[in-house]
Design a protein around this motif. Structure first.
Motif, PDB file in Angstrom:
ATOM      1  N   HIS A  97     -17.548  19.503 -22.468  1.00  0.00           N
ATOM      2  CA  HIS A  97     -16.159  19.112 -22.170  1.00  0.00           C
ATOM      3  C   HIS A  97     -15.626  19.861 -20.949  1.00  0.00           C
ATOM      4  O   HIS A  97     -15.467  21.067 -20.956  1.00  0.00           O
ATOM      5  N   HIS A 106     -13.087  19.145 -17.087  1.00  0.00           N
ATOM      6  CA  HIS A 106     -12.277  18.243 -16.250  1.00  0.00           C
ATOM      7  C   HIS A 106     -12.492  18.713 -14.809  1.00  0.00           C
ATOM      8  O   HIS A 106     -11.677  19.474 -14.279  1.00  0.00           O
ATOM      9  N   HIS A 142      -9.464  14.727 -27.180  1.00  0.00           N
ATOM     10  CA  HIS A 142      -8.873  16.032 -27.517  1.00  0.00           C
ATOM     11  C   HIS A 142      -8.330  15.952 -28.938  1.00  0.00           C
ATOM     12  O   HIS A 142      -7.673  14.972 -29.294  1.00  0.00           O
ATOM     13  N   HIS A 190     -11.748  20.784 -29.036  1.00  0.00           N
ATOM     14  CA  HIS A 190     -10.836  21.903 -29.318  1.00  0.00           C
ATOM     15  C   HIS A 190     -10.777  22.245 -30.811  1.00  0.00           C
ATOM     16  O   HIS A 190     -11.216  23.288 -31.217  1.00  0.00           O
ATOM     17  N   ASP A 238     -13.574  23.173 -20.805  1.00  0.00           N
ATOM     18  CA  ASP A 238     -12.312  22.610 -20.339  1.00  0.00           C
ATOM     19  C   ASP A 238     -12.239  22.797 -18.816  1.00  0.00           C
ATOM     20  O   ASP A 238     -13.273  22.902 -18.173  1.00  0.00           O
TER      21      ASP A 238
HETATM   22 ZN   LIG Z   1      -9.666  19.001 -22.029  1.00  0.00          ZN
END
Ligand SMILES: [Zn+2]
Length: 387
Positions: free
Chosen positions: A61, A63, A206, A263, A316
């Motif tokens: 995961h 971005h 998420h 998460h 993240d």
């Molecule tokens: Zn994220």
């Protein structure tokens, strides 16, 4: 043929008896994993390292498109404040700067021993990575919007981004799926659109990242409601009453679709019990450094481990982390939860991430025929790429 060894070898599943030697073909594929006594010929040809060997890591995961926001949003703001600040700082930068930051972050990720990434994209800013950085990529085209009447428009915009990413090719995997951002940011009509195109390709979402999300679904109160009110977004037509955020999103997606729930900071044992009916195609992705950065709180990782669900790791984004470094996530878990063994967390960082991204046929473990990459973790905890 190269022969490589170190005092400890983790093959993606667990530690192997010592001394174990990894035989590697010229093209980087694993020929064999054998005891030292079975290495043919002159043992002086063996590359002997200090520390620990394991397959390259999988970042389930990330971005990358937010890489230009490194250190632009302060720590410990809480998720609602964090999310509401992103648009304003994001528009300060032009696309050239954004794309350069993406490439630099992807390069750093590769240097930190990462071979594959599950990357969230709202834009086409990360397309350049696919030609220039040797990483397997699954791009999750992120779709969001809580106003039911705008569902069609929002979905079409995501489809346009998807068209740009769906072209495969080259020696590295390039896959894409359209995914919901989070339970609190996707209306039911929009979720239905996403579900209609979801097949057996993996979908990431998420999940239960903040207390605000839990409260919004419990009784439509808390910081999220205040944010939506401040933005003059009408939440009265949101069809979420009587369900947890987890149930809302999971029950809205086809049972055949593999999910990565990301998460899980506020996920409870009751939530885990709910998920049992589809445990075989669910992965729980932990991003502990980002949770600490934003919320100053970590998930109940021992409880999640006991549940037996597949756990994988993510970083993240650089907006909410100190680096895109999976081994740093491993270390923070070991530091906060010393009862969880290194052997287990390394499995999360390698094979489980590969399984979550449906890439375990080629990466994730040291097995003949795979090209999983090879990391050396030195005695002072530096990660060195050997393959
Ligand atoms: Zn994220």
């Amino acid at each position: 043929m190269r022969y490589i060894t170190a005092p400890q070898v983790h093959n993606g599943y667990g530690f192997l008896p010592s001394p174990t030697v990894i035989a590697v073909h010229e093209d980087g594929s694993i020929a064999d994993v054998i005891p030292l006594s079975e290495v043919p010929g002159d043992a002086s040809r063996i590359e002997q390292h200090e520390g620990m060997l394991c397959p390259s890591f999988v970042n389930a995961h990330c971005h990358l498109e937010l890489s230009h926001l490194y250190r632009r949003i302060p720590e410990h703001t809480g998720l609602v404040e964090f999310v509401s600040r992103i648009p304003e700082v994001r528009k300060e930068d032009n696309s050239v700067l954004i794309r350069e930051a993406v490439l630099e972050a992807a390069r750093q990720m590769h240097d930190k021993g990462i071979i594959a990434v599950g990357d969230i994209s709202n834009t086409t800013d990360t397309l350049g990575v696919r030609d220039r950085i040797p990483l397997h990529m699954h791009t999750f085209i992120e779709c969001m919007g809580i106003i039911p009447d705008l569902a069609g428009k929002r979905f079409e915009a995501s489809q346009a981004v998807y068209e740009a990413y769906k072209v495969a090719g080259g020696p590295y995997l390039r896959r894409a799926t359209i995914v919901p951002h989070a339970p609190y940011s996707v209306s039911r009509p929009l979720l239905e659109r996403i579900a209609a195109v979801a097949g057996t390709g993996v979908v990431s979402v998420h999940n239960q990242e903040s207390e605000a999300e839990i409260r919004f679904f419990a009784d439509r109160s808390g910081d999220l409601l205040q944010l939506y009110n401040a933005l003059q977004i009408d939440t009265s037509r949101l069809d979420i009453t009587g369900t947890s955020s987890l149930e809302y999103i999971v029950s809205g997606l086809p049972e055949k679709t593999p999910l990565i729930l990301v998460h899980n900071t506020f996920t409870s044992e009751k939530d885990i019990a709910y998920l049992q009916y589809r445990r075989d195609n669910i992965s729980l992705c932990l991003c502990p450094n980002a949770n600490w950065y934003i919320e100053r709180r970590l998930p109940d990782i021992p409880m999640l481990e006991r549940s037996g669900f597949r756990i994988c790791l993510g970083t993240d984004s650089l907006a909410s982390n100190y680096g895109l470094d999976i081994y740093a996530e491993v270390l923070v878990i070991l530091e906060h939860f010393p009862s969880i063994p290194m052997e287990t967390v390394l499995r999360w960082a390698t094979l489980n991430g590969a399984k979550a991204l449906q890439m375990d046929d080629i990466i994730g473990s040291l097995e003949p025929g795979k090209r999983p990459g090879l990391n050396l973790i030195t005695p002072d905890n530096q990660v060195v790429r050997l393959l």
